[in-house]
Design a protein around this motif. Structure first.
Motif, PDB file in Angstrom:
ATOM      1  N   MET A  66      42.997 -31.332 -13.045  1.00 16.80           N
ATOM      2  CA  MET A  66      41.867 -32.209 -13.349  1.00 16.80           C
ATOM      3  C   MET A  66      40.559 -31.564 -12.909  1.00 16.80           C
ATOM      4  SD  MET A  66      40.944 -35.946 -11.778  1.00 16.80           S
ATOM      5  CE  MET A  66      40.561 -35.195 -10.193  1.00 16.80           C
ATOM      6  N   TYR A  67      40.518 -31.050 -11.676  1.00 16.81           N
ATOM      7  CA  TYR A  67      39.306 -30.404 -11.177  1.00 16.81           C
ATOM      8  C   TYR A  67      39.023 -29.098 -11.928  1.00 16.81           C
ATOM      9  CZ  TYR A  67      38.749 -33.649  -7.284  1.00 16.81           C
ATOM     10  OH  TYR A  67      38.536 -34.772  -6.518  1.00 16.81           O
ATOM     11  N   ARG A  68      40.068 -28.395 -12.347  1.00 21.28           N
ATOM     12  CA  ARG A  68      39.865 -27.159 -13.099  1.00 21.28           C
ATOM     13  C   ARG A  68      39.207 -27.466 -14.445  1.00 21.28           C
ATOM     14  NH1 ARG A  68      44.974 -23.325 -13.717  1.00 21.28           N
ATOM     15  NH2 ARG A  68      44.601 -23.214 -11.459  1.00 21.28           N
ATOM     16  N   THR A  69      39.687 -28.513 -15.105  1.00 27.13           N
ATOM     17  CA  THR A  69      39.080 -28.917 -16.378  1.00 27.13           C
ATOM     18  C   THR A  69      37.634 -29.330 -16.182  1.00 27.13           C
ATOM     19  OG1 THR A  69      41.237 -29.660 -17.196  1.00 27.13           O
ATOM     20  CG2 THR A  69      39.289 -30.505 -18.323  1.00 27.13           C
ATOM     21  N   TRP A  70      37.386 -30.079 -15.111  1.00 32.87           N
ATOM     22  CA  TRP A  70      36.022 -30.525 -14.815  1.00 32.87           C
ATOM     23  C   TRP A  70      35.103 -29.345 -14.534  1.00 32.87           C
ATOM     24  CZ3 TRP A  70      34.035 -29.885  -9.759  1.00 32.87           C
ATOM     25  CH2 TRP A  70      32.766 -30.410  -9.569  1.00 32.87           C
ATOM     26  N   LEU A  71      35.574 -28.366 -13.749  1.00 35.89           N
ATOM     27  CA  LEU A  71      34.751 -27.200 -13.444  1.00 35.89           C
ATOM     28  C   LEU A  71      34.502 -26.376 -14.701  1.00 35.89           C
ATOM     29  CD1 LEU A  71      33.404 -25.460 -11.204  1.00 35.89           C
ATOM     30  CD2 LEU A  71      35.547 -24.195 -11.059  1.00 35.89           C
ATOM     31  N   ALA A  72      35.520 -26.240 -15.552  1.00 36.67           N
ATOM     32  CA  ALA A  72      35.351 -25.491 -16.792  1.00 36.67           C
ATOM     33  C   ALA A  72      34.331 -26.163 -17.705  1.00 36.67           C
ATOM     34  CB  ALA A  72      36.692 -25.352 -17.502  1.00 36.67           C
ATOM     35  N   ASN A  73      34.393 -27.485 -17.804  1.00 35.04           N
ATOM     36  CA  ASN A  73      33.482 -28.209 -18.687  1.00 35.04           C
ATOM     37  C   ASN A  73      32.049 -28.215 -18.186  1.00 35.04           C
ATOM     38  OD1 ASN A  73      35.607 -28.826 -20.390  1.00 35.04           O
ATOM     39  ND2 ASN A  73      35.984 -30.838 -19.484  1.00 35.04           N
ATOM     40  N   ASP A  74      31.871 -28.322 -16.863  1.00 31.13           N
ATOM     41  CA  ASP A  74      30.526 -28.479 -16.305  1.00 31.13           C
ATOM     42  C   ASP A  74      29.877 -27.170 -15.887  1.00 31.13           C
ATOM     43  OD1 ASP A  74      31.057 -31.114 -16.660  1.00 31.13           O
ATOM     44  OD2 ASP A  74      30.482 -31.762 -14.664  1.00 31.13           O
ATOM     45  N   PHE A  75      30.670 -26.126 -15.653  1.00 32.99           N
ATOM     46  CA  PHE A  75      30.113 -24.868 -15.154  1.00 32.99           C
ATOM     47  C   PHE A  75      30.396 -23.702 -16.107  1.00 32.99           C
ATOM     48  CE2 PHE A  75      30.282 -20.989 -12.549  1.00 32.99           C
ATOM     49  CZ  PHE A  75      29.044 -21.039 -11.924  1.00 32.99           C
ATOM     50  N   CYS A  76      31.663 -23.426 -16.353  1.00 30.95           N
ATOM     51  CA  CYS A  76      32.021 -22.225 -17.122  1.00 30.95           C
ATOM     52  C   CYS A  76      31.589 -22.314 -18.582  1.00 30.95           C
ATOM     53  CB  CYS A  76      33.527 -21.991 -17.033  1.00 30.95           C
ATOM     54  SG  CYS A  76      34.148 -21.749 -15.354  1.00 30.95           S
TER      55      CYS A  76
END
Length: 481
Positions: free
Chosen positions: A367-377
Motif C-alpha cells: 500500500m505504501y509502495r503504491t502511494w509513494l510511486a503515485n505521489d513521488f516517482c
C-alpha cells in the motif's frame, strides 16, 4: 433517556466512562496545532529508542529498499503501434531514464541518485509526516537533462510570520473552493540555532501557463480538510517512550546487580587510601561530583569509623521483563501494521504463523509502495519524460497535443524489493500455476519473487544456453575422437 450509542460509548452516566477526558476539534486543532511537538518527539524516538528506530527502518527497507525501479508500460493500442515497436520504445525510455536517475546529477544538492532520494524522502515522511519536493531546472556538464529534485524538510513549510490569513494553514494556501494553490516555504529552518533572518517564498502549486506541478507534497491524509501529514509513530509515541525508559531502567539495574562490591568496616578511622581501590579518579564518570559514589565489578571499598554499608539487591535481571515487553510490542506493532515477529525480527512461531505475519505486513508495504510511486516517482518520471520528448531524445508523436496520448506514453510500473520466500519450492510452484491460469504474468512473477526483469532474464538465458551448447558440442567432438 439514553438510547443507541447513548447506552454504550456515548454514555454520560456509566461509571466506567465518567472519568474519560475527551475533546476534539477539526483537522487543524487536532493535527496542525500539535505537529511541531509530534515531529520533534518522533525524531527523538528514532534517534534514541531502538524499537522506534527498528519500526521506521523496517518500513523503509521493505517499501523502498534499494529504490523503486521503472518498468515502462506504454499503451501501444492507443498509439497504434506494434508490440515489437512498443518494446523497443520501452527499452529506449528505460535506458534514457537510467542515464538521469542513476546519476547524482538528478539531485539539486548532487549527493544522491533518484533511488537514494526515494529512501530519504520516505524516511523523512515516516519521521515528520510529510516531505516537500520542488522540481527546479538547472544545467550541468555531461548531463543532457536539466530537471532536478529538491527535497525540503517538513518544518520549513510554515505560515509566514505575522500571518492572519485563515486560508493559509501550516504553510499550505487554499482558495475559496478548498483547492491548494500555493505553498509558503521558509528560507531558514525554524529549529536551527543559526542567527539568520527567516523569509518565506510563496511557490504556486501549479504553473499558471503550463499547469506544470511546481511542488510535490508527499503526505498521507487521515482527516478530511487535513493539510499536513502526521508522523508514522504518532499513535504510539507515549508507548515507545515509556518502553524506552523502562528498558533503560532495567538495563541499569541489571548492571548494578552484576557488580560484586566488598565494603570493609574498621573500628578506627584511617587516612590511608581505600584498600584494593580499583576506580581511579580520572576514570570515574562523575569524578567532579563530591556526593557521587561509583561501583565497579569486584571493587573493595574502605569505610570510615562509624560507617556501615547496607546491602541493596535490585533483583535483576527481571524475570517478567521479556513477557511484559512482548505484550507492549504486540500493541505497538498492531498500531503500526507491523506484526510483532517482523517488528522485533523474531520468528519462533510455526511456518504458517510466520508466513501469515509476513503476508499481513506486505499488505501494508505494498500500500505504501503504491502511494509513494503515485505521489513521488510517477510525477517526477512524467516531468522527466516531457523534457526528454521536448529535447528530441525520445520520439513520441502527439505527446504534447493530446492528454490521452501523453498518458499512454507515461504508463509505468514501479517495482521494489521482493517479498522473500519462506518455502521456495512451494511458492515457485504456486507462481507457475498463476501464470498457467492467466492470474499473473512471468514478468510480474519475476519481479515479485526475485526483483528481476523477465525480458532481461530471457536474454541472459539465451546467451547462457548458446555458450552451454558450444561447450557440449566441444565435449562431444573430443569424445568422438
Amino acid at each position: 433517556m439514553n438510547s443507541g450509542y447513548g447506552n454504550y460509548g456515548a454514555s454520560h452516566t456509566k461509571k466506567s466512562l465518567l472519568g474519560w477526558l475527551y475533546g476534539g476539534g477539526s483537522a487543524k486543532e487536532d493535527i496542525q496545532d500539535n505537529l511541531s511537538t509530534l515531529r520533534q518527539r518522533s525524531r527523538d524516538l528514532y534517534m534514541g529508542v531502538p524499537l522506534a528506530t527498528g519500526a521506521i527502518k523496517t518500513c523503509r527497507t521493505n517499501v523502498v529498499g534499494g529504490g523503486l525501479k521503472l518498468k515502462s508500460q506504454v499503451d501501444y493500442e492507443i498509439l497504434g503501434i506494434t508490440e515489437e515497436e512498443v518494446r523497443k520504445l520501452e527499452n529506449k525510455i528505460e535506458r534514457e531514464f537510467a542515464l538521469w536517475a542513476d546519476s547524482t546529477a538528478c539531485d539539486i544538492e548532487r549527493l544522491d541518485n533518484f533511488y537514494e532520494l526515494q529512501q530519504l524522502a520516505f524516511l523523512n515522511w515516516l519521521m515528520s509526516g510529510d516531505v516537500i519536493v520542488t522540481l527546479p531546472v538547472t544545467k550541468r556538464i555531461n548531463m543532457p537533462y536539466d530537471l532536478r529534485i529538491k527535497l525540503i524538510e517538513a518544518d520549513r513549510l510554515s505560515n509566514p510570520a505575522g500571518n492572519t490569513d485563515p486560508k493559509i494553514i501550516g504553510g499550505v494556501e487554499v482558495n475559496e473552493a478548498g483547492e491548494v494553490v500555493a505553498y509558503h516555504i521558509s528560507t531558514h529552518h525554524p529549529l536551527s540555532f543559526e542567527s539568520i533572518e527567516t523569509k518565506w517564498a510563496r511557490v504556486e502549486a501549479y504553473g499558471e501557463k503550463t499547469g506544470r506541478r511546481n511542488v510535490l507534497h508527499i503526505m498521507n491524509r487521515e482527516r478530511i480538510g487535513q493539510r499536513r501529514g502526521v508522523p508514522f509513530l504518532a499513535p504510539v509515541i507515549e508507548a515507545l517512550k515509556q518502553l524506552g525508559r523502562y528498558t533503560d531502567a532495567e538495563l541499569v539495574a541489571a548492571v548494578v546487580s552484576g557488580m560484586f562490591t566488598v565494603f570493609i568496616e574498621k573500628e578506627n578511622a584511617s587516612n590511608d587510601s581505600a584498600f584494593g581501590e580499583v576506580i581511579p579518579q580520572g576514570l570515574q564518570v562523575d569524578s567532579g561530583e563530591d556526593n557521587t559514589f561509583e561501583l565497579a565489578p569486584g571493587a573493595i571499598i574502605d569505610l570510615g569509623e562509624g560507617e556501615t554499608a547496607n546491602a541493596l539487591n535490585p533483583g535483576r535481571p527481571n524475570s517478567a521483563f521479556d513477557g511484559f515487553v512482548i505484550a507492549i510490542c504486540r500493541q505497538i506493532g498492531a498500531a503500526l501494521e507491523i506484526p510483532y515477529e517482523l517488528l522485533v525480527k523474531n520468528f519462533n512461531a510455526s511456518y504458517s504463523a510466520s508466513r501469515g505475519a509476513l503476508l499481513e505486513a506486505w499488505k501494508m508495504f505494498r500500500m505504501y509502495r503504491t502511494w509513494l510511486a503515485n505521489d513521488f516517482c510517477q510525477p517526477i518520471f512524467e516531468e522527466w519524460l516531457a523534457e526528454a520528448v521536448a529535447k528530441g531524445r525520445i520520439s513520441a508523436p502527439g505527446f504534447f497535443a493530446d492528454p490521452i496520448i501523453r498518458k499512454a506514453y507515461c504508463g509505468a510500473e514501479w517495482n521494489g524489493p521482493a517479498q522473500g520466500l519462506l518455502n521456495p519450492v512451494q511458492e515457485v510452484t504456486a507462481a507457475e500455476k498463476r501464470v498457467q491460469n492467466g492470474f499473473s504474468t512471468r514478468d510480474r512473477e519475476a519481479m515479485e519473487m526475485a526483483g528481476s526483469d523477465f525480458y532481461r532474464n530471457i536474454q541472459q538465458l539465451k546467451q547462457e544456453e548458446k555458450l552451454m551448447k558450444e561447450v557440449r558440442d566441444i565435449g562431444e567432438t573430443e569424445n568422438s575422437k
